[in-house]
Design a protein around this motif. Structure first.
Motif, PDB file in Angstrom:
ATOM      1  N   UNK A 122      -2.185   2.564   5.468  1.00 19.18           N
ATOM      2  CA  UNK A 122      -1.259   2.600   4.343  1.00 19.18           C
ATOM      3  C   UNK A 122      -0.712   1.210   4.039  1.00 19.18           C
ATOM      4  N   UNK A 123      -0.451   0.951   2.757  1.00 12.64           N
ATOM      5  CA  UNK A 123       0.301  -0.225   2.330  1.00 12.64           C
ATOM      6  C   UNK A 123       1.783   0.109   2.189  1.00 12.64           C
ATOM      7  N   UNK A 124       2.045   1.342   1.752  1.00 10.99           N
ATOM      8  CA  UNK A 124       3.414   1.798   1.497  1.00 10.99           C
ATOM      9  C   UNK A 124       3.368   3.317   1.484  1.00 10.99           C
ATOM     10  N   UNK A 125       4.212   3.935   2.288  1.00 13.62           N
ATOM     11  CA  UNK A 125       4.302   5.394   2.254  1.00 13.62           C
ATOM     12  C   UNK A 125       5.733   5.811   2.538  1.00 13.62           C
ATOM     13  N   UNK A 126       6.201   6.783   1.779  1.00 17.90           N
ATOM     14  CA  UNK A 126       7.510   7.384   1.954  1.00 17.90           C
ATOM     15  C   UNK A 126       7.457   8.775   1.369  1.00 17.90           C
ATOM     16  N   UNK A 127       8.549   9.496   1.460  1.00 20.50           N
ATOM     17  CA  UNK A 127       8.593  10.846   0.895  1.00 20.50           C
ATOM     18  C   UNK A 127       8.351  10.803  -0.608  1.00 20.50           C
ATOM     19  N   UNK A 128       7.787  11.905  -1.133  1.00 25.57           N
ATOM     20  CA  UNK A 128       7.583  11.940  -2.581  1.00 25.57           C
ATOM     21  C   UNK A 128       8.823  12.475  -3.271  1.00 25.57           C
ATOM     22  N   UNK A 129       8.951  12.109  -4.553  1.00 26.96           N
ATOM     23  CA  UNK A 129      10.064  12.573  -5.359  1.00 26.96           C
ATOM     24  C   UNK A 129       9.699  13.875  -6.036  1.00 26.96           C
ATOM     25  N   UNK A 130      10.714  14.565  -6.538  1.00 23.01           N
ATOM     26  CA  UNK A 130      10.502  15.837  -7.234  1.00 23.01           C
ATOM     27  C   UNK A 130      10.397  15.637  -8.744  1.00 23.01           C
ATOM     28  N   UNK A 131      10.198  14.390  -9.161  1.00 21.37           N
ATOM     29  CA  UNK A 131      10.079  14.095 -10.586  1.00 21.37           C
ATOM     30  C   UNK A 131       9.146  12.908 -10.761  1.00 21.37           C
ATOM     31  N   UNK A 149       3.342   1.394 -19.117  1.00 20.37           N
ATOM     32  CA  UNK A 149       2.344   2.423 -18.865  1.00 20.37           C
ATOM     33  C   UNK A 149       2.411   2.898 -17.413  1.00 20.37           C
ATOM     34  N   UNK A 150       2.200   4.197 -17.233  1.00 15.80           N
ATOM     35  CA  UNK A 150       2.139   4.775 -15.900  1.00 15.80           C
ATOM     36  C   UNK A 150       3.448   5.400 -15.478  1.00 15.80           C
ATOM     37  N   UNK A 151       3.397   6.135 -14.369  1.00 16.54           N
ATOM     38  CA  UNK A 151       4.575   6.705 -13.732  1.00 16.54           C
ATOM     39  C   UNK A 151       4.276   6.843 -12.250  1.00 16.54           C
ATOM     40  N   UNK A 152       5.303   7.143 -11.465  1.00 18.34           N
ATOM     41  CA  UNK A 152       5.116   7.371 -10.030  1.00 18.34           C
ATOM     42  C   UNK A 152       5.989   8.550  -9.594  1.00 18.34           C
ATOM     43  N   UNK A 153       5.529   9.256  -8.578  1.00 22.41           N
ATOM     44  CA  UNK A 153       6.338  10.315  -7.970  1.00 22.41           C
ATOM     45  C   UNK A 153       6.380  10.159  -6.446  1.00 22.41           C
ATOM     46  N   UNK A 199       5.257  -0.772  -9.677  1.00 18.76           N
ATOM     47  CA  UNK A 199       4.409  -1.936  -9.923  1.00 18.76           C
ATOM     48  C   UNK A 199       3.279  -2.037  -8.897  1.00 18.76           C
ATOM     49  N   UNK A 200       3.536  -1.631  -7.674  1.00 20.34           N
ATOM     50  CA  UNK A 200       2.489  -1.694  -6.662  1.00 20.34           C
ATOM     51  C   UNK A 200       1.355  -0.740  -6.913  1.00 20.34           C
ATOM     52  N   UNK A 201       1.670   0.501  -7.252  1.00 19.57           N
ATOM     53  CA  UNK A 201       0.625   1.510  -7.456  1.00 19.57           C
ATOM     54  C   UNK A 201      -0.073   1.335  -8.805  1.00 19.57           C
ATOM     55  N   UNK A 202       0.686   1.051  -9.852  1.00 21.64           N
ATOM     56  CA  UNK A 202       0.081   0.941 -11.180  1.00 21.64           C
ATOM     57  C   UNK A 202      -0.706  -0.349 -11.365  1.00 21.64           C
ATOM     58  N   UNK A 207      -2.432   0.551  -2.063  1.00 27.36           N
ATOM     59  CA  UNK A 207      -3.182   1.795  -1.917  1.00 27.36           C
ATOM     60  C   UNK A 207      -2.216   2.964  -2.088  1.00 27.36           C
ATOM     61  N   UNK A 208      -2.608   3.965  -2.893  1.00 26.08           N
ATOM     62  CA  UNK A 208      -1.716   5.077  -3.206  1.00 26.08           C
ATOM     63  C   UNK A 208      -1.906   6.209  -2.197  1.00 26.08           C
ATOM     64  N   UNK A 209      -0.858   6.606  -1.466  1.00 25.26           N
ATOM     65  CA  UNK A 209      -0.986   7.759  -0.569  1.00 25.26           C
ATOM     66  C   UNK A 209      -0.987   9.060  -1.362  1.00 25.26           C
ATOM     67  N   UNK A 210      -1.583  10.089  -0.818  1.00 23.59           N
ATOM     68  CA  UNK A 210      -1.543  11.394  -1.466  1.00 23.59           C
ATOM     69  C   UNK A 210      -0.174  12.035  -1.242  1.00 23.59           C
ATOM     70  N   UNK A 211       0.138  13.047  -2.048  1.00 22.31           N
ATOM     71  CA  UNK A 211       1.403  13.756  -1.863  1.00 22.31           C
ATOM     72  C   UNK A 211       1.430  14.459  -0.507  1.00 22.31           C
ATOM     73  N   UNK A 212       0.289  14.971  -0.072  1.00 23.18           N
ATOM     74  CA  UNK A 212       0.227  15.617   1.242  1.00 23.18           C
ATOM     75  C   UNK A 212       0.536  14.618   2.345  1.00 23.18           C
ATOM     76  N   UNK A 213      -0.013  13.404   2.225  1.00 14.15           N
ATOM     77  CA  UNK A 213       0.271  12.369   3.214  1.00 14.15           C
ATOM     78  C   UNK A 213       1.749  12.000   3.207  1.00 14.15           C
TER      79      UNK A 213
END
Length: 250
Positions: A122-131, A149-153, A199-202, A207-213
């Motif tokens: 992982x480059x960055x991982x934390x809990x996901x948001x509900x929005x 452009x883009x969004x993150x959760x 900015x990191x993910x978009x 590297x983008x972690x999955x919501x399950x991760x």
């Protein structure tokens, strides 16, 4: 490998409020990492009040390898964000790459998080948001903010793993922009976790972690049932004090 990981990995704790760092929650935060980590990682504690840290138990501070670093008072989320983006990752020793950030309302819940991080790179991982969150930029030629452009959760910063070099790269490339969190009438700047995620993910820097991760890494908010069942490696923001009867001080 794990040996190299240990040599380059600290825990980072930031609390710029003018308060004593010796509450039950503070002890829980530090104790959980010492109990559920494969090594006695150093802790870099950036705090405004260095006069009353863990009740000035210098033996414990030394044994736990805590580096207590004084910073100016931080009395708002905006100032906290400014510190994290413009100073925090530049004040860590250059050898450090793997950083676990933790806030006073977060804790580690079980062993094995190092293998989880190493095996997934992982480059960055934390809990996901509900929005879905996004960022607006102010363009001088138009005289107003426009959505980017883009969004993150994902990923919440209360309990997170990050690569320091990636955080510095994002800070260097994007911290000079005039920004706000989309959908807010007060034009509040994006909090540091949203800044780095967006900015990191978009941009493809991270590297983008999955919501399950994200769920396996941290639950936020953390319910008492999640705590008992150890459904994630860490937890942030206990959901309701009434859900934690066995942890009550009464």
């Amino acid at each position: 490998n794990l040996e190299d990981y240990v040599m380059r990995s600290p825990i980072v704790f930031v609390d710029g409020r003018n308060r004593s760092i010796n509450s039950y929650e503070d002890y829980m935060t530090f104790t959980s990492f010492k109990a559920f980590s494969a090594a006695n990682y150093p802790i870099f504690a950036f705090v405004a009040n260095t006069d009353d840290f863990l009740n000035n138990d210098y033996n414990k501070i030394s044994d736990w390898r805590i580096n207590v670093i004084k910073i100016p008072q931080i009395n708002s989320l905006e100032l906290y964000t400014d510190f994290c983006i413009k100073e925090l990752y530049y004040r860590l020793p250059n050898i450090i790459e793997n950083v676990v950030t933790i806030q006073p309302d977060a804790m580690l819940l079980k062993n094995g998080w190092e293998d989880f991080v190493l095996s997934n790179n992982f480059d960055f991982i934390g809990a996901h948001w509900r929005h879905n969150a996004r960022v607006d930029q102010f363009f001088e030629e138009h005289g107003y903010f426009l959505p980017l452009n883009g969004f993150v959760n994902r990923c919440n910063g209360g309990f997170s793993f990050r690569k320091a070099s990636k955080m510095r790269q994002i800070s260097h490339e994007f911290s000079g922009l005039e920004l706000r969190e989309s959908g807010r009438d007060d034009n509040r700047i994006p909090m540091e976790d949203l800044f780095y995620s967006f900015f990191g993910f978009n941009s493809g820097i991270l590297k983008v972690p999955t919501l399950k991760e994200c769920d396996l890494w941290c639950q936020d908010p953390l319910s008492f049932g999640m705590y008992k069942n150890k459904v994630s490696f860490g937890g942030h923001c206990p959901k309701m004090i009434s859900e934690w009867p066995e942890c009550s001080h009464n």
